[in-house]
Design a protein around this motif. Structure first.
Motif, PDB file in Angstrom:
ATOM      1  N   GLN A  55     -10.838  -1.799   7.145  1.00 20.25           N
ATOM      2  CA  GLN A  55      -9.530  -1.515   6.570  1.00 20.25           C
ATOM      3  C   GLN A  55      -8.591  -2.666   6.893  1.00 20.25           C
ATOM      4  O   GLN A  55      -8.383  -3.010   8.056  1.00 20.25           O
ATOM      5  N   ASP A 106       0.845  -1.190   0.000  1.00 27.75           N
ATOM      6  CA  ASP A 106       0.000   0.000   0.000  1.00 27.75           C
ATOM      7  C   ASP A 106       0.883   1.244   0.000  1.00 27.75           C
ATOM      8  O   ASP A 106       1.735   1.394   0.884  1.00 27.75           O
ATOM      9  N   GLY A 140      -1.030  -1.818   8.852  1.00 26.36           N
ATOM     10  CA  GLY A 140      -1.296  -1.754   7.425  1.00 26.36           C
ATOM     11  C   GLY A 140      -1.294  -3.084   6.712  1.00 26.36           C
ATOM     12  O   GLY A 140      -1.386  -3.129   5.486  1.00 26.36           O
ATOM     13  N   GLN A 160       0.337   4.070   0.994  1.00 24.34           N
ATOM     14  CA  GLN A 160       0.138   4.873   2.198  1.00 24.34           C
ATOM     15  C   GLN A 160       0.852   4.285   3.413  1.00 24.34           C
ATOM     16  O   GLN A 160       0.895   4.915   4.464  1.00 24.34           O
ATOM     17  N   THR A 161       1.377   3.075   3.297  1.00 25.54           N
ATOM     18  CA  THR A 161       2.109   2.447   4.395  1.00 25.54           C
ATOM     19  C   THR A 161       3.525   2.125   3.937  1.00 25.54           C
ATOM     20  O   THR A 161       3.821   2.107   2.742  1.00 25.54           O
TER      21      THR A 161
END
Length: 456
Positions: free
Chosen positions: A330, A246, A364, A248-249
């Motif tokens: 999530q 991801d 995550g 975002q991680t």
């Protein structure tokens, strides 16, 4: 004078599946691939020369399979342990490895670290970049600490020039970034065209086999996550790896989709840092929260290839008056969360129709397999009851629509990982159904490994 009638079979055929068409189309009508339909040469009726038989050399003659030498091919470590794990122990001489991944996931950064580690070990490495200039690669190497004298850079998009660099440098490892940016003068079309990708890959495979030279090729992916170009590309190479994560991680996973020299269920774990990519040899510690036990948390054991990972599932419930409560997830499967919530309401008497429910994982990581069902159910139940379970409890199990707790794949490996991390109590299929699990957690009479489970 009699004339010979020549049968014309001119047309177009797909290079992937063999589908034929009387006229050119951009997309194959059988396999639905774009740009694979090419024109066939017109049949003139003239006899074509026959392929002549050639006597094989003594060292390449056919022999009974029982007489084939089974000596293991020596492997060379890359210097990156997680990459070696996925490859099956290291690089095999003459192996061609295809590495694919989303843009910006860190493919080039990881391969630059691999190149620097190999150069640090005394092997000469050629890094041919078709997407960046040599100065850009040098700047990234300075930032990640990958400056080595035995690491040679070349910014080239012509296949012939890259082969010339291989002859001049005589490397022990070649990295081509990427195959979609390299073109060959022997094939028509621009770089990235299926015919160009096929020609470039076939030439690199031939060079690797002739010189026992390991070559790593970077491949682009489509919007569906598949390797761009003809499917033949994946058939030609020896190893196909996928680098994913991801954006975002910071966590990244390297998976092996095809490996002629090892298993395909190994997974390497990396972390994006300010100084490049770092290995994560024990990722379970990253997915667990610290401090006192909190309501709405439960640890499950996920399986990434052969590697078992402890993942903490967190749940939060808030009373709401809206007709359609929110369900936000999530890192877990939303459909399975909806099924678990229905089971808790129908089988455990938990009122969730007036609650907003939030379910997430720590760190995550994605925990989307059925083995997450029981951990999600335990986390949501204790979030509603506002009670915490001990840190020594881990939940492993799939839930059926009859609320039965079913066994999951590789259960022994998951329990072993739980025991290694100090989870003395594992809630699994021994408890038979969801009500039994919730009852035993309420009474805190948790049996240890090997002990009998009380009946309810």
């Amino acid at each position: 004078m009699a004339t010979t009638k020549r049968a014309s079979t001119a047309g177009y055929r797909c290079t992937e599946c063999g589908w034929t068409a009387p006229k050119w189309v951009g997309r194959c009508g059988e396999c639905q691939q774009w740009g694979t339909v090419v024109e066939l040469a017109e049949q003139t009726g003239i006899a074509r020369p026959q392929v002549q038989a050639v006597a094989p050399s003594s060292d390449r003659s056919a022999r009974p399979i029982t007489q084939v030498d089974t000596t293991q091919v020596p492997r060379r470590t890359t210097g990156v342990g997680e990459f070696d794990r996925v490859l099956g122990g290291g690089l095999v001489p003459g192996a061609v490895i295809l590495l694919s991944g989303e843009p910006g996931v860190g493919k080039s950064t990881m391969l630059l670290d691999v190149a620097a580690a190999a150069a640090r070990a005394g092997r000469r490495v050629l890094y041919a970049s078709g997407e960046e200039s040599a100065a850009q690669v040098r700047l990234r190497a300075e930032r990640t600490g990958a400056l080595e004298d035995e690491l040679y850079l070349a910014s080239e998009t012509d296949l012939g020039t890259i082969l010339g660099h291989i002859d001049a440098v005589q490397p022990g490892l070649v990295i081509v970034d990427s195959v979609q940016t390299v073109s060959s003068a022997l094939s028509d079309g621009a770089a990235g065209h299926p015919s160009q990708v096929r020609e470039v890959a076939a030439t690199l495979v031939r060079v690797a086999k002739e010189r026992d030279l390991p070559i790593i090729i970077v491949g682009h992916v489509t919007k569906d996550g598949q390797v761009a170009g003809p499917r033949l590309l994946e058939h030609l190479v020896d190893v196909v790896c996928q680098f994913e994560g991801d954006p975002q991680t910071a966590l990244r996973f390297l998976r092996s989709l095809k490996n002629r020299f090892g298993a395909t269920d190994e997974v390497g774990c990396f972390e994006m840092t300010g100084d490049g990519i770092a290995e994560v040899p024990d990722p379970s510690q990253r997915f667990l929260s610290r401090g006192k036990p909190q309501p709405g948390t439960c640890v499950g054991i996920a399986l990434e290839g052969r590697r078992a990972l402890a993942v903490e599932v967190q749940a939060l419930t808030i009373a709401t008056s809206v007709p359609n409560p929110r369900r936000v997830v999530q890192g877990v499967d939303g459909a399975r969360v909806a099924m678990v919530l229905a089971l808790l309401e129908s089988r455990a008497g938990l009122r969730l129709s007036g609650q907003d429910v939030y379910v997430s994982t720590v760190g995550g990581v994605r925990f989307t397999e059925p083995a997450a069902d029981l951990a999600i159910a335990v986390a949501v139940y204790h979030a509603v009851k506002n009670r915490a379970i001990p840190r020594t409890v881990a939940a492993i199990g799939e839930l059926s629509l009859a609320s039965e707790v079913r066994a999951v794949t590789q259960a022994a490996r998951r329990r072993s990982e739980a025991a290694r991390l100090g989870y003395a109590h594992v809630v699994d299929e021994r408890f038979q159904d969801l009500s039994g699990v919730l009852n035993i957690l309420n009474t805190r009479a948790l049996p240890r490994a090997g002990e009998d489970v009380p009946e309810f």
